[in-house]
Motif scaffolding. Sequence first.
Motif, mmCIF file in Angstrom:
data_model
loop_
_atom_site.group_PDB
_atom_site.id
_atom_site.type_symbol
_atom_site.label_atom_id
_atom_site.label_comp_id
_atom_site.label_asym_id
_atom_site.label_seq_id
_atom_site.Cartn_x
_atom_site.Cartn_y
_atom_site.Cartn_z
ATOM 1 N N ARG A 191 0.721 -1.231 0.015
ATOM 2 C CA ARG A 191 0.195 -0.069 0.134
ATOM 3 C C ARG A 191 0.883 1.314 -0.056
ATOM 4 O O ARG A 191 2.055 1.259 0.469
ATOM 5 C CB ARG A 191 -0.902 -0.043 1.143
ATOM 6 C CG ARG A 191 -0.180 0.134 2.354
ATOM 7 C CD ARG A 191 -1.319 0.096 3.671
ATOM 8 N NE ARG A 191 -0.697 0.159 4.953
ATOM 9 C CZ ARG A 191 -1.288 -0.010 6.092
ATOM 10 N NH1 ARG A 191 -2.605 -0.494 6.151
ATOM 11 N NH2 ARG A 191 -0.697 0.082 7.189
ATOM 12 N N GLN A 192 0.208 2.322 -0.458
ATOM 13 C CA GLN A 192 0.990 3.784 -0.519
ATOM 14 C C GLN A 192 -0.052 4.570 -0.158
ATOM 15 O O GLN A 192 -0.972 4.952 -0.944
ATOM 16 C CB GLN A 192 1.538 3.855 -1.886
ATOM 17 C CG GLN A 192 2.453 4.929 -1.963
ATOM 18 C CD GLN A 192 3.384 5.153 -3.425
ATOM 19 O OE1 GLN A 192 3.101 4.517 -4.290
ATOM 20 N NE2 GLN A 192 4.424 5.830 -3.173
ATOM 21 N N ALA A 193 0.327 5.262 0.821
ATOM 22 C CA ALA A 193 -0.556 6.434 1.375
ATOM 23 C C ALA A 193 0.080 8.108 0.668
ATOM 24 O O ALA A 193 1.242 7.765 0.244
ATOM 25 C CB ALA A 193 -0.544 6.711 2.711
ATOM 26 N N GLU A 198 -5.540 5.322 9.393
ATOM 27 C CA GLU A 198 -3.923 5.381 9.249
ATOM 28 C C GLU A 198 -3.926 3.866 8.011
ATOM 29 O O GLU A 198 -2.726 3.814 7.458
ATOM 30 C CB GLU A 198 -2.977 5.043 10.115
ATOM 31 C CG GLU A 198 -3.330 3.966 10.961
ATOM 32 C CD GLU A 198 -3.994 4.476 12.316
ATOM 33 O OE1 GLU A 198 -5.159 5.262 12.339
ATOM 34 O OE2 GLU A 198 -3.713 4.125 13.629
ATOM 35 N N ASP A 199 -5.057 3.179 7.857
ATOM 36 C CA ASP A 199 -5.045 2.221 6.724
ATOM 37 C C ASP A 199 -5.306 2.721 5.320
ATOM 38 O O ASP A 199 -5.239 2.150 4.368
ATOM 39 C CB ASP A 199 -5.930 1.017 7.024
ATOM 40 C CG ASP A 199 -5.483 0.349 8.087
ATOM 41 O OD1 ASP A 199 -6.468 0.182 9.025
ATOM 42 O OD2 ASP A 199 -4.407 0.022 8.488
ATOM 43 N N THR A 200 -5.747 4.057 5.453
ATOM 44 C CA THR A 200 -5.974 4.640 4.287
ATOM 45 C C THR A 200 -4.844 4.673 3.214
ATOM 46 O O THR A 200 -3.788 5.318 3.619
ATOM 47 C CB THR A 200 -6.714 6.158 4.425
ATOM 48 O OG1 THR A 200 -7.905 6.237 5.183
ATOM 49 C CG2 THR A 200 -6.857 6.861 3.178
ATOM 50 N N ALA A 201 -4.962 4.102 2.048
ATOM 51 C CA ALA A 201 -3.830 4.286 1.107
ATOM 52 C C ALA A 201 -4.465 3.469 -0.161
ATOM 53 O O ALA A 201 -5.663 3.162 -0.386
ATOM 54 C CB ALA A 201 -2.722 3.236 1.695
ATOM 55 N N GLN A 236 -8.325 1.929 -4.294
ATOM 56 C CA GLN A 236 -8.002 2.917 -3.190
ATOM 57 C C GLN A 236 -8.969 2.350 -1.989
ATOM 58 O O GLN A 236 -10.191 1.876 -2.200
ATOM 59 C CB GLN A 236 -8.525 4.384 -3.603
ATOM 60 C CG GLN A 236 -8.547 5.289 -2.400
ATOM 61 C CD GLN A 236 -7.137 5.745 -2.184
ATOM 62 O OE1 GLN A 236 -6.333 5.780 -2.706
ATOM 63 N NE2 GLN A 236 -7.345 6.068 -1.121
ATOM 64 N N THR A 266 -10.252 3.862 1.624
ATOM 65 C CA THR A 266 -10.191 5.348 2.358
ATOM 66 C C THR A 266 -11.005 4.894 3.606
ATOM 67 O O THR A 266 -12.173 4.385 3.681
ATOM 68 C CB THR A 266 -10.731 6.393 1.920
ATOM 69 O OG1 THR A 266 -10.229 6.554 0.590
ATOM 70 C CG2 THR A 266 -10.945 7.784 2.689
#
Length: 120
Positions: A38-40, A88-91, A115, A117
């Motif tokens: 994953r990448q935020a 904080e898992d948003t990515a 995505q 969110t």
Amino acid sequence: QVQLVESGGGLVQAGGSLRLSCEASGRTLSRNAMGWFRQAPGKDREFVAAITWSGSVYYADSVKGRFTISRDNVKNTAYLQMYSLKPEDTARYYCAADSSPNSDYPNDYWGQGTQVTVSS
């Protein structure tokens, strides 16, 4: 040419769940490691989870106990079940697979990402 197509992302409230899918085409990946990264925004891509050809699983400490990776070799598909999601898992979540049989770490083939969110 291997293609990985992710699906299942979306918007969810904190504490909620999502299930990501990664369908592979172009070759059978039953003997290859598959995984999720994953990448935020503003951050480097990071490892989330991987599953080897033999079914061994590995997780980042940040998701251990909340995420579960699995695979269906008949469907040539990997999954990431995510529970107790946090903001904080948003990515953007990317599926990956390795090109070598009997591998343990996926990093050769990549999907376009889906995505996720998580709202607080």
